[in-house]
Design a protein around this motif. Structure first.
Motif: not given
Length: 408
Positions: A7-13, A110-114
């Motif tokens: 239920q939250h956006w997660l950083p993939a890389c 912010g420097g991430f793929v979510w």
């Protein structure tokens, strides 16, 4: 807990890992799911299941070309939405055209793929992370694989007391006004190793203060370091005079996680190269290309006992490796029933109570922690500094008030 995470956006890389259009796809693994991340010819990000839906070959070996990712096995080509663009091995009009690769909603900030790994009909609006209050914020990122459960890593991030011992060589005591960054250390104005902790629950998680006796003016002032836990895996740790600090402890699976340490500031900050050098977390000297540590549990983190005899507290190079030695030495999943928690573990107790309750709520179909917070993530802030004993540390728990006080 997987229901909570989904239920939250997660950083993939990191965005830098897929910076080039048509560049090599990148493997990622989140919540036990193998993914592949790529940027197509138009600069769009795609996140797909790693296995080709045709015969299960890895798309990480695929050709990233002309707005699609082509599987090497039979030439099937998929767009960022997972739709088939070409099927070299199938006749024109084949019923196989209806097959799709599993594609996930994606954002970049912010420097991430979510990536969103929950239901496609329940995608929450994306909110910028705390370290991206403006598009021009200077951001530097350290990324390291940790061979243990995400929660025991996060418990290190929210543990303000351990820094006075474990990181004492890198955070020595000095007569300064607050945490002062040099090229090799962070100077701190207190030698108090037993801080008084105060914690307060919030609708996004909790925040707490570690209150220490300062070197200067201990009769009238207190050295305050506040830490913010943003459920389920983000921690804002106390800053220094040059940059703010945040960490994410992201589950790969039950016994592996990815550790991200972000240094950021609206104007000053620290360069990517200098940040990774300070943390002894550079690909090549310190990490392999999969961000796995060269100093690790198998080789004792290359602990230098001669350096310890000469005054280095741990004999382990780099703050992250010092932490990793503690986290990973607990085992893949720590046995909490063997712990003896004391006054310095107030935040640990709060985290465990809150997340056990969160998992039970999710399992029962109830509300998920952190999904109904009224606070904007970019308004939250950690803090460190000398303040009068009469001051309430909660005053410094937003970015605006923390920056205002630091400027005084």
């Amino acid at each position: 807990m997987g229901q909570v995470m989904r239920q939250h956006w997660l950083p993939a890389c990191m965005s830098e890992e897929v910076a080039e259009p048509d560049g090599a796809p990148v493997r990622a693994r989140l919540l036990g799911v193998d993914l592949v991340v790529f940027r197509d010819s138009l600069g769009r990000i795609g996140v797909l299941d790693e296995r080709c839906p045709h015969r299960g070959a890895s798309l990480a070996f695929g050709r990233n070309e002309e707005c699609g990712l082509r599987c090497l096995y039979h030439g099937w080509k998929f767009g960022v939405d997972g739709a088939i663009q070409e099927m070299a091995s199938e006749p024109e009009g084949s019923r196989m055209g209806a097959v799709k690769a599993r594609a996930y909603p994606v954002q970049e900030a912010g420097g991430f793929v979510w990536v969103w790994m929950g239901g496609v009909d329940a995608v929450r609006p994306f909110e910028a992370p705390p370290w991206a209050p403006t598009p021009t914020t200077r951001t530097s990122i350290v990324k390291i694989h940790a061979a243990c459960n995400w929660a025991q890593v996060l418990e290190g991030s929210i543990d303000s007391a351990h820094s006075s011992s474990l990181h004492s060589t890198n955070m020595p005591t000095a007569e300064v006004e607050g945490s002062t960054a040099t090229e090799t250390a962070w100077l701190r104005p207190s030698n108090d190793k037993a801080p008084k902790l105060e914690v307060e629950a919030t609708d996004y998680g909790f925040h707490y203060a570690a209150l220490r006796r300062p070197i200067r003016n201990p009769e009238t002032h207190v050295y305050v370091r506040t830490t913010v836990f943003i459920a389920p895996f983000t921690v804002l740790i106390p800053p220094n005079d040059q940059y703010n600090l945040a960490q994410m402890l992201v589950p790969i699976d039950d016994v592996n996680c990815m550790f991200y340490w972000i240094a950021w500031h609206p104007t000053r900050g620290i360069s990517q190269e200098a940040w990774r050098r300070f943390c002894a977390a550079e690909v090549g000297p310190d990490l392999d290309t999969d961000f796995r540590k060269l100093r690790n549990l198998a080789n004792g983190y290359q602990q230098d006992r001669a350096a310890m005899r000469a005054g280095d507290f741990t004999g382990i190079k780099g703050i992250p490796a010092q932490d990793m030695a503690m986290w990973e030495s607990m085992g893949p999943i720590a046995d909490r029933s063997a712990d003896h928690l004391g006054a310095s573990d107030v935040a640990i107790i709060q985290f465990r109570r809150q997340m056990v309750a969160a998992a039970k709520s999710a399992a029962a179909g109830g509300p998920v922690i952190g999904t109904s917070s009224t606070a904007r993530r970019t308004d939250l802030a950690s803090y460190e500094g000398l303040v009068e004993k009469t001051a309430d540390w909660r005053v410094f728990t937003t970015r605006r008030t923390a920056e205002a006080h630091a400027a005084e």
